[in-house]
Design an enzyme around this catalytic site. Structure first.
Site, PDB file in Angstrom:
ATOM      1  N   THR A 195       0.846  -1.188   0.000  1.00  0.00           N
ATOM      2  CA  THR A 195       0.000   0.000   0.000  1.00  0.00           C
ATOM      3  C   THR A 195       0.875   1.229   0.000  1.00  0.00           C
ATOM      4  O   THR A 195       1.896   1.240   0.677  1.00  0.00           O
ATOM      5  CB  THR A 195      -0.856   0.030   1.290  1.00  0.00           C
ATOM      6  OG1 THR A 195      -1.685  -1.109   1.284  1.00  0.00           O
ATOM      7  CG2 THR A 195      -1.719   1.265   1.390  1.00  0.00           C
ATOM      8  N   ARG A 223     -12.271  -9.578  -1.793  1.00  0.00           N
ATOM      9  CA  ARG A 223     -11.872  -8.966  -0.510  1.00  0.00           C
ATOM     10  C   ARG A 223     -11.486  -7.491  -0.717  1.00  0.00           C
ATOM     11  O   ARG A 223     -10.775  -7.132  -1.639  1.00  0.00           O
ATOM     12  CB  ARG A 223     -10.677  -9.743   0.057  1.00  0.00           C
ATOM     13  CG  ARG A 223     -10.173  -9.216   1.399  1.00  0.00           C
ATOM     14  CD  ARG A 223      -8.977  -8.317   1.253  1.00  0.00           C
ATOM     15  NE  ARG A 223      -8.395  -7.934   2.538  1.00  0.00           N
ATOM     16  CZ  ARG A 223      -7.513  -6.962   2.701  1.00  0.00           C
ATOM     17  NH1 ARG A 223      -7.095  -6.272   1.670  1.00  0.00           N
ATOM     18  NH2 ARG A 223      -7.023  -6.671   3.883  1.00  0.00           N
ATOM     19  N   GLY A 225      -9.895  -4.238   1.565  1.00  0.00           N
ATOM     20  CA  GLY A 225      -9.254  -3.906   2.839  1.00  0.00           C
ATOM     21  C   GLY A 225      -9.676  -2.526   3.331  1.00  0.00           C
ATOM     22  O   GLY A 225     -10.706  -1.979   2.936  1.00  0.00           O
ATOM     23  N   ASP A 226      -8.851  -1.982   4.199  1.00  0.00           N
ATOM     24  CA  ASP A 226      -9.147  -0.670   4.779  1.00  0.00           C
ATOM     25  C   ASP A 226      -8.837   0.484   3.836  1.00  0.00           C
ATOM     26  O   ASP A 226      -9.380   1.578   3.977  1.00  0.00           O
ATOM     27  CB  ASP A 226      -8.298  -0.473   6.045  1.00  0.00           C
ATOM     28  CG  ASP A 226      -6.804  -0.517   5.723  1.00  0.00           C
ATOM     29  OD1 ASP A 226      -6.382  -1.442   4.973  1.00  0.00           O
ATOM     30  OD2 ASP A 226      -6.053   0.351   6.192  1.00  0.00           O
ATOM     31  N   THR A 246      -1.453   1.635   6.981  1.00  0.00           N
ATOM     32  CA  THR A 246      -0.968   0.526   6.164  1.00  0.00           C
ATOM     33  C   THR A 246      -0.895  -0.715   7.047  1.00  0.00           C
ATOM     34  O   THR A 246      -0.856  -0.626   8.270  1.00  0.00           O
ATOM     35  CB  THR A 246       0.409   0.858   5.525  1.00  0.00           C
ATOM     36  OG1 THR A 246       0.821  -0.240   4.709  1.00  0.00           O
ATOM     37  CG2 THR A 246       1.474   1.132   6.566  1.00  0.00           C
ATOM     38  N   GLY A 247      -0.878  -1.863   6.404  1.00  0.00           N
ATOM     39  CA  GLY A 247      -0.828  -3.117   7.156  1.00  0.00           C
ATOM     40  C   GLY A 247      -2.122  -3.898   7.010  1.00  0.00           C
ATOM     41  O   GLY A 247      -2.893  -3.678   6.071  1.00  0.00           O
ATOM     42  N   GLY A 249      -5.468  -4.758   6.839  1.00  0.00           N
ATOM     43  CA  GLY A 249      -6.617  -3.875   6.742  1.00  0.00           C
ATOM     44  C   GLY A 249      -7.782  -4.259   7.631  1.00  0.00           C
ATOM     45  O   GLY A 249      -8.503  -3.394   8.134  1.00  0.00           O
TER      46      GLY A 249
END
Ligand code: SD4
Length: 338
Positions: A195, A223, A225-226, A246-247, A249
């Site tokens: 990201t 899927r 993510g955040d 980041t990471g 999500g």
């Protein structure tokens, strides 16, 4: 371990011009600044800074330019060169937000090169905030974006083939490090997910942010993510600050990470401390699980103060302003990766 990058003194000519032009009500000079996630943020900041360092450079244009620069790099794991989901499809998520609560997002978008610019079009040329999948793609085509061929990059193809042997989904902590081309590669260049997220303050005192990702590599098809979720992966409140994540999500979504941090900052908590509290909140949900996860937040307040905090060590973020261009180490909840 990452070495701290020495800054370059830049924009000597632009400095007096920009610094004198705008003063906040309190008579504080507003200095433009951009911060971006991971070591790859170093180059992304360069692209953003080209916009921000102009007398009328807008934070919104700067963050979009930064995100585009990395999406265009096919060798990188953000954008169409990225690793696919477990069905072999590259599906992209992105969002952008300005200083007036205008925002746009796209998710689960296939075969379009610059999801961040589609997100901006959603914001500026649609009555909506969030488009996904086929609908997002149709919208992009109607806006003049080109449909790409959908073939995996050579690197992604080979990563995918190796992954197919076991077909296990297991995110790797800090795999982002060195995964994006940067002036100095700091790790082995392995790629699992990635990201690029950045937030900026311009000389008019306005904040903006952008976040673009292929999401977690080898994720389930569909899927999201955040990263494209306003309030989770990104939030901007011009009275307070701008935050991005980041990471993993799923963990960021659980606590509405970015807006949670903004609300802490609104109550007077400094950017780094606010990021630390968000990380602690995630860890406290499930301390055992947290040992296997990486999540990091970066935050910038309306005066240009910034900070970050991560679950695991070795997350770095990059800062560019009139005086500095550098990569900073970030404090973390755990002091070593388990
Ligand atoms: C996601 N937050 O899709 C993203 C992944 C990420 O570095 O940040 N990777 O969950």
């Amino acid at each position: 371990m990452p070495s701290r990058r020495k800054f370059l003194q830049t924009a000597a000519i632009g400095l007096p011009l920009i610094a004198c032009k705008n003063m906040a009500k309190s008579n504080t000079v507003i200095k433009p600044i951009v911060i971006a996630t991971w070591d790859g943020g170093f180059n992304v900041n360069k692209a953003a800074w080209e916009v921000l360092n102009k007398a009328d450079g807008l934070a919104l244009d700067a963050v979009e330019a930064g995100a585009i620069s990395i999406e265009n790099d096919i060798s990188c794991c953000v954008g169409l060169g990225a690793n696919p989901d477990r069905d072999g499809k590259v599906t992209l998520d992105a969002c952008i937000m300005d200083h007036q609560f205008n925002c746009g997002s796209v998710a689960f978008l296939e075969r379009i090169k610059n999801p961040i610019s589609v997100a901006r079009k959603v914001m500026e040329s649609s009555p909506h905030v969030f488009l996904v999948g086929e609908g997002a793609q149709q919208f992009a085509l109607a806006q003049g974006f080109e449909l790409q061929d959908g073939k995996l990059s050579a690197k992604a193809q080979s990563e995918y083939e190796s992954w197919l042997i076991k077909s296990e989904y297991s995110p790797v902590i800090n795999v982002e490090k060195g995964a994006i081309p940067a002036p100095q590669k700091l790790s082995n260049g392995a790629i699992n997910h990635d990201t690029m997220a950045l937030v900026a303050l311009d000389s008019a005192g306005n904040l903006a942010g952008a976040c673009t990702t292929s999401g977690m590599a080898f994720k389930m098809h569909g899927r999201i993510g955040d990263s494209p979720i306003i309030g989770s992966g990104l939030y901007v409140d011009n009275e307070v600050g701008a935050v991005t994540a980041t990471g993993q999500g799923e963990e960021v979504i659980r606590i509405s990470g970015a807006s949670y941090i903004i609300s802490l900052m609104r109550s007077g908590i400094a950017p780094k401390e606010a990021c630390r509290k968000a990380v602690e909140k995630i860890v406290n949900i499930n301390p055992e699980k947290a040992k296997t996860l990486q999540v990091a937040f970066i935050a910038l307040d309306k005066n240009g103060n910034h900070g970050a905090f991560a679950i695991q060590p070795e997350f770095t973020y990059c800062v560019r302003d009139l005086e500095r261009e550098e990569e900073l180490k970030c404090d973390s909840y755990f002091k070593s990766v388990i």
